[in-house]
Design a protein around this motif. Sequence first.
Motif, PDB file in Angstrom:
ATOM      1  N   THR A  49       0.714  -8.587   3.375  1.00 27.24           N
ATOM      2  CA  THR A  49      -0.439  -9.328   4.212  1.00 27.24           C
ATOM      3  C   THR A  49      -1.449 -10.186   3.766  1.00 27.24           C
ATOM      4  OG1 THR A  49      -1.806  -8.301   1.942  1.00 27.24           O
ATOM      5  CG2 THR A  49      -1.741  -6.667   3.721  1.00 27.24           C
ATOM      6  N   LEU A  68       0.916 -10.555   7.761  1.00 27.90           N
ATOM      7  CA  LEU A  68      -0.543  -9.937   8.150  1.00 27.90           C
ATOM      8  C   LEU A  68      -1.373  -9.547   7.580  1.00 27.90           C
ATOM      9  CD1 LEU A  68      -1.170  -6.831   9.718  1.00 27.90           C
ATOM     10  CD2 LEU A  68      -0.579  -5.634   7.861  1.00 27.90           C
ATOM     11  N   GLY A  70      -4.527  -8.726   7.881  1.00 26.73           N
ATOM     12  CA  GLY A  70      -5.074  -6.522   7.651  1.00 26.73           C
ATOM     13  C   GLY A  70      -6.501  -7.081   8.171  1.00 26.73           C
ATOM     14  N   ASP A  71      -7.067  -5.761   8.453  1.00 26.00           N
ATOM     15  CA  ASP A  71      -8.466  -5.498   8.300  1.00 26.00           C
ATOM     16  C   ASP A  71      -8.525  -5.102   6.734  1.00 26.00           C
ATOM     17  OD1 ASP A  71      -7.855  -3.469   8.424  1.00 26.00           O
ATOM     18  OD2 ASP A  71      -8.741  -2.562  10.084  1.00 26.00           O
ATOM     19  N   SER A  72      -7.527  -4.478   5.963  1.00 20.58           N
ATOM     20  CA  SER A  72      -7.900  -4.902   4.693  1.00 20.58           C
ATOM     21  C   SER A  72      -8.977  -5.148   3.925  1.00 20.58           C
ATOM     22  CB  SER A  72      -6.769  -4.758   4.314  1.00 20.58           C
ATOM     23  OG  SER A  72      -5.846  -5.724   4.445  1.00 20.58           O
ATOM     24  N   ASP A 110      -5.251  -8.558  12.523  1.00 25.20           N
ATOM     25  CA  ASP A 110      -4.861  -6.690  13.227  1.00 25.20           C
ATOM     26  C   ASP A 110      -6.676  -6.373  13.704  1.00 25.20           C
ATOM     27  OD1 ASP A 110      -4.499  -4.179  11.928  1.00 25.20           O
ATOM     28  OD2 ASP A 110      -5.193  -4.676   9.928  1.00 25.20           O
ATOM     29  N   LYS A 140      -2.186  -6.266  15.764  1.00 29.92           N
ATOM     30  CA  LYS A 140      -1.815  -4.483  15.388  1.00 29.92           C
ATOM     31  C   LYS A 140      -2.895  -3.761  15.793  1.00 29.92           C
ATOM     32  CE  LYS A 140      -1.468  -3.080  10.492  1.00 29.92           C
ATOM     33  NZ  LYS A 140      -3.399  -1.994  10.548  1.00 29.92           N
ATOM     34  N   HIS A 164       0.398   1.200  14.357  1.00 30.16           N
ATOM     35  CA  HIS A 164       0.004   1.851  13.021  1.00 30.16           C
ATOM     36  C   HIS A 164      -0.459   2.767  13.012  1.00 30.16           C
ATOM     37  CE1 HIS A 164      -1.839   0.875   9.148  1.00 30.16           C
ATOM     38  NE2 HIS A 164      -2.030   2.397   8.505  1.00 30.16           N
ATOM     39  N   VAL A 207       3.732   0.305  12.320  1.00 28.56           N
ATOM     40  CA  VAL A 207       3.511   0.189  10.460  1.00 28.56           C
ATOM     41  C   VAL A 207       3.405   2.120  10.221  1.00 28.56           C
ATOM     42  CG1 VAL A 207       1.284  -0.111   8.890  1.00 28.56           C
ATOM     43  CG2 VAL A 207       2.270  -1.979  10.311  1.00 28.56           C
ATOM     44  N   GLU A 209       2.115   4.173   7.328  1.00 29.25           N
ATOM     45  CA  GLU A 209       1.691   4.330   6.787  1.00 29.25           C
ATOM     46  C   GLU A 209       0.971   6.022   6.024  1.00 29.25           C
ATOM     47  OE1 GLU A 209      -1.878   1.950   6.276  1.00 29.25           O
ATOM     48  OE2 GLU A 209      -2.364   2.874   4.100  1.00 29.25           O
ATOM     49  N   ILE A 230       4.609   1.355   4.396  1.00 27.82           N
ATOM     50  CA  ILE A 230       3.525   1.342   3.201  1.00 27.82           C
ATOM     51  C   ILE A 230       3.653   2.979   3.190  1.00 27.82           C
ATOM     52  CG2 ILE A 230       2.001   0.799   5.117  1.00 27.82           C
ATOM     53  CD1 ILE A 230       0.468  -0.544   2.332  1.00 27.82           C
ATOM     54  N   VAL A 240       5.603  -2.981   4.111  1.00 31.28           N
ATOM     55  CA  VAL A 240       4.322  -4.256   3.915  1.00 31.28           C
ATOM     56  C   VAL A 240       3.505  -3.449   2.340  1.00 31.28           C
ATOM     57  CG1 VAL A 240       2.940  -2.219   4.978  1.00 31.28           C
ATOM     58  CG2 VAL A 240       2.265  -4.994   4.807  1.00 31.28           C
ATOM     59  N   VAL A 242      -0.299  -4.749   0.167  1.00 28.35           N
ATOM     60  CA  VAL A 242      -1.368  -5.391   0.490  1.00 28.35           C
ATOM     61  C   VAL A 242      -1.510  -6.692  -1.147  1.00 28.35           C
ATOM     62  CG1 VAL A 242      -3.844  -5.861  -0.685  1.00 28.35           C
ATOM     63  CG2 VAL A 242      -2.517  -3.973   0.941  1.00 28.35           C
TER      64      VAL A 242
END
Length: 291
Positions: A49, A68, A70-72, A110, A140, A164, A207, A209, A230, A240, A242
């Motif tokens: 990420t 990535l 990511g919306d994380s 994302d 994504k 994902h 992805v 997860e 992940i 992947v 974070v």
Amino acid sequence: MLICGRKEKRPKIDSLYLTSNVVLWIVMKLTVKDILDKKKKKEKIVVLTAYDALFASLQEECDVDVLLVGDSLGMVLLGHSSTVPVTLRDMIHHTKAVSRGSKNSLIVADMPYGVCEQGPEHTVRSALRLIKEGGAHAVKIEGGQEKKKQIQALAEAGIPVMGHLGLTPQSVEKLGGYRVQGKQAKDAAKIEKDALFLEKAGAFSIVLECVPRLLAKRISKKLKIPTIGIGAGSDCDGQVLVTQDLLGMGENSCYRFVRQYTNLRKTIKKSIQSYVSDVRSGKFPNAKESF
Ligand code: KIV
């Protein structure tokens, strides 16, 4: 792009020898096709990420293949307790920063919660904003067959999609928390079916997860497109994490699937505490640090 530079180790570059210490660099930008080819060549795909230019440039220097966005970032950077509140505006803002920090990596952004939920046209419009304004090369999307219309609309618009499946954090309420998915045969069969659907619909990678290792292995074998795991074991075609998790920057202890390579939180805190104490005691700045 051609760059004339000193002889040094540079990632993803084909070099043409010119003189003893000067090389003409042909900088190779990683593309979706390269990612697909990596699976054919059995080369593992490295994804991390990235949320800003500083980390994107560091990751690129370390030869990470895919950045990535990511919306994380909602949980890691913005203080949200889930990814649900992250907006398209947040995603564009951070994708722009990542693309400023990266020249050669493939950038995947994302699609935040609420975009696909507004239908296929809105999905395509939003993906185009991530690409045109943000500088992403692909988007994504979380979910499988329930996103059929959106994924088909993206494919028709020629927008590369990373799927994902498994633990999809935008559906954390429905899934009953952050837990391993696909342990029951019925759930595993749904994930497998969704993976085959995504490949057929034109996704270039998926992805996986927090799914059992053997399920991820089976899916990875069945698909021509790469799987990026992940918490899904080592048989996926890529991995992947974070970035802040592997660097040990978070407040809470990590998930079992994270390998924490360092504890930056400790190091950063120690440095900030030293600064605080030096300012309070008058030790900073000293004569050399003053004009
Ligand atoms: O948002 C994110 O960072 C992700 C990865 C953890 C796969 O979806």
